[in-house]
Write a protein that holds these residues in place. Structure first.
Motif, short mmCIF file in Angstrom:
data_model
loop_
_atom_site.label_atom_id
_atom_site.label_comp_id
_atom_site.label_asym_id
_atom_site.label_seq_id
_atom_site.Cartn_x
_atom_site.Cartn_y
_atom_site.Cartn_z
N HIS A 209 0.86 -1.19 0.00
CA HIS A 209 0.00 0.00 0.00
C HIS A 209 0.89 1.24 0.00
CE1 HIS A 209 -2.86 3.02 1.45
NE2 HIS A 209 -3.77 2.23 0.87
N LYS A 210 0.46 2.27 -0.70
CA LYS A 210 1.30 3.46 -0.82
C LYS A 210 1.64 4.08 0.52
CE LYS A 210 -2.42 6.69 -1.84
NZ LYS A 210 -2.92 7.66 -2.81
N SER A 211 0.81 3.89 1.52
CA SER A 211 1.10 4.45 2.85
C SER A 211 2.19 3.64 3.57
CB SER A 211 -0.16 4.50 3.70
OG SER A 211 -0.61 3.19 4.01
N ALA B 274 8.06 3.22 4.24
CA ALA B 274 8.65 2.53 5.39
C ALA B 274 9.35 1.25 4.95
CB ALA B 274 7.56 2.20 6.42
N LEU B 275 8.77 0.54 4.00
CA LEU B 275 9.38 -0.68 3.50
C LEU B 275 10.70 -0.37 2.79
CD1 LEU B 275 9.20 -3.73 3.08
CD2 LEU B 275 7.76 -3.29 1.07
N VAL B 276 10.70 0.67 1.98
CA VAL B 276 11.94 1.08 1.31
C VAL B 276 12.98 1.49 2.35
CG1 VAL B 276 12.98 2.85 -0.17
CG2 VAL B 276 10.86 1.73 -0.86
N GLY B 277 12.58 2.19 3.37
CA GLY B 277 13.51 2.59 4.44
C GLY B 277 14.12 1.40 5.15
N MET B 278 13.32 0.40 5.43
CA MET B 278 13.84 -0.81 6.10
C MET B 278 14.80 -1.56 5.19
SD MET B 278 10.66 -2.29 8.36
CE MET B 278 9.64 -2.62 6.95
N MET B 279 14.44 -1.65 3.90
CA MET B 279 15.32 -2.35 2.97
C MET B 279 16.62 -1.58 2.77
SD MET B 279 12.95 -4.14 0.06
CE MET B 279 11.89 -2.78 -0.37
N GLY B 280 16.54 -0.27 2.66
CA GLY B 280 17.75 0.54 2.51
C GLY B 280 18.66 0.42 3.72
N ALA B 281 18.07 0.43 4.90
CA ALA B 281 18.87 0.28 6.12
C ALA B 281 19.52 -1.10 6.18
CB ALA B 281 17.99 0.50 7.35
N ALA B 282 18.78 -2.14 5.78
CA ALA B 282 19.33 -3.49 5.79
C ALA B 282 20.50 -3.62 4.81
CB ALA B 282 18.24 -4.51 5.46
N LEU B 283 20.35 -3.02 3.63
CA LEU B 283 21.45 -3.06 2.66
C LEU B 283 22.69 -2.35 3.19
CD1 LEU B 283 19.94 -2.38 -0.89
CD2 LEU B 283 21.05 -4.45 -0.05
N ALA B 284 22.49 -1.13 3.68
CA ALA B 284 23.62 -0.36 4.19
C ALA B 284 24.32 -1.08 5.34
CB ALA B 284 23.16 1.03 4.63
N ARG B 285 23.54 -1.66 6.22
CA ARG B 285 24.10 -2.38 7.36
C ARG B 285 24.88 -3.61 6.90
NH1 ARG B 285 19.79 -2.43 10.00
NH2 ARG B 285 18.96 -4.36 9.14
N ASP B 286 24.30 -4.41 6.02
CA ASP B 286 24.95 -5.63 5.56
C ASP B 286 26.20 -5.33 4.74
OD1 ASP B 286 25.32 -8.37 5.27
OD2 ASP B 286 24.01 -8.51 3.53
N LEU B 287 26.19 -4.24 3.99
CA LEU B 287 27.35 -3.88 3.17
C LEU B 287 28.35 -3.04 3.95
CD1 LEU B 287 25.54 -3.06 -0.19
CD2 LEU B 287 26.64 -5.20 0.51
N LYS B 288 28.08 -2.83 5.23
CA LYS B 288 28.94 -2.05 6.10
C LYS B 288 29.24 -0.66 5.52
CE LYS B 288 30.96 -6.19 8.11
NZ LYS B 288 29.82 -6.98 7.78
N ASP B 289 28.18 -0.05 5.03
CA ASP B 289 28.24 1.28 4.44
C ASP B 289 27.49 2.23 5.37
OD1 ASP B 289 28.63 3.39 2.72
OD2 ASP B 289 27.09 2.76 1.31
N THR B 290 28.18 2.73 6.38
CA THR B 290 27.53 3.49 7.44
C THR B 290 26.81 4.74 6.95
OG1 THR B 290 29.61 4.62 7.90
CG2 THR B 290 29.11 2.68 9.22
N HIS B 291 27.25 5.30 5.84
CA HIS B 291 26.60 6.52 5.33
C HIS B 291 25.75 6.23 4.10
CE1 HIS B 291 29.00 8.82 8.10
NE2 HIS B 291 30.08 8.25 7.64
N GLY B 292 25.50 4.97 3.79
CA GLY B 292 24.85 4.61 2.55
C GLY B 292 23.38 4.33 2.62
N ARG B 293 22.73 4.56 3.75
CA ARG B 293 21.30 4.25 3.85
C ARG B 293 20.48 5.05 2.86
NH1 ARG B 293 16.90 6.32 6.27
NH2 ARG B 293 15.23 4.85 6.73
N LEU B 294 20.72 6.34 2.76
CA LEU B 294 19.95 7.17 1.83
C LEU B 294 20.20 6.77 0.38
CD1 LEU B 294 20.20 10.72 3.44
CD2 LEU B 294 18.26 9.14 3.43
#
Length: 98
Positions: free
Chosen positions: A18-20, A24-44
């Motif tokens: 749902h668009k609402s 949030a889903l994109v934010g969680m996925m972005g955070a998971a990617l940045a964390r797993d890739l050890k890219d501390t400034h890469g969430r955005l």
């Protein structure tokens, strides 16, 4: 979400979310990617890449599938290339070239 594989698995759900809930889903996925890739400034950046893939998909291109393929390719490289120091940079370079 624990990392790249979870993100790959969940990318198609963006089309059904749902668009609402999508941001949030994109934010969680972005955070998971940045964390797993050890890219501390890469969430955005990770969130931006996911949004761009979703937008391409909405426009009729294979954006989410293309991103999933690059993420899976990166996972293979991480397993085989033990000295890979900056996997997020490799991903960014590949996405720019695509």
């Amino acid at each position: 979400m624990n990392g790249v594989q979870d993100v790959v698995f969940l990318l198609p759900t963006l089309l059904e979310a749902h668009k609402s809930k999508r941001a949030a889903l994109v934010g969680m996925m972005g955070a998971a990617l940045a964390r797993d890739l050890k890219d501390t400034h890469g969430r955005l950046y990770s969130c931006k890449v996911i949004w761009q893939a979703w937008q391409a998909e909405i426009e009729g291109h294979d954006g989410l599938q293309a991103l999933a393929v690059e993420l899976q390719r990166l996972e293979v490289d991480r397993r085989e290339w033990k000295g890979l120091g900056r996997p997020a940079a490799l991903l960014a370079a590949r996405l720019r070239a695509a």
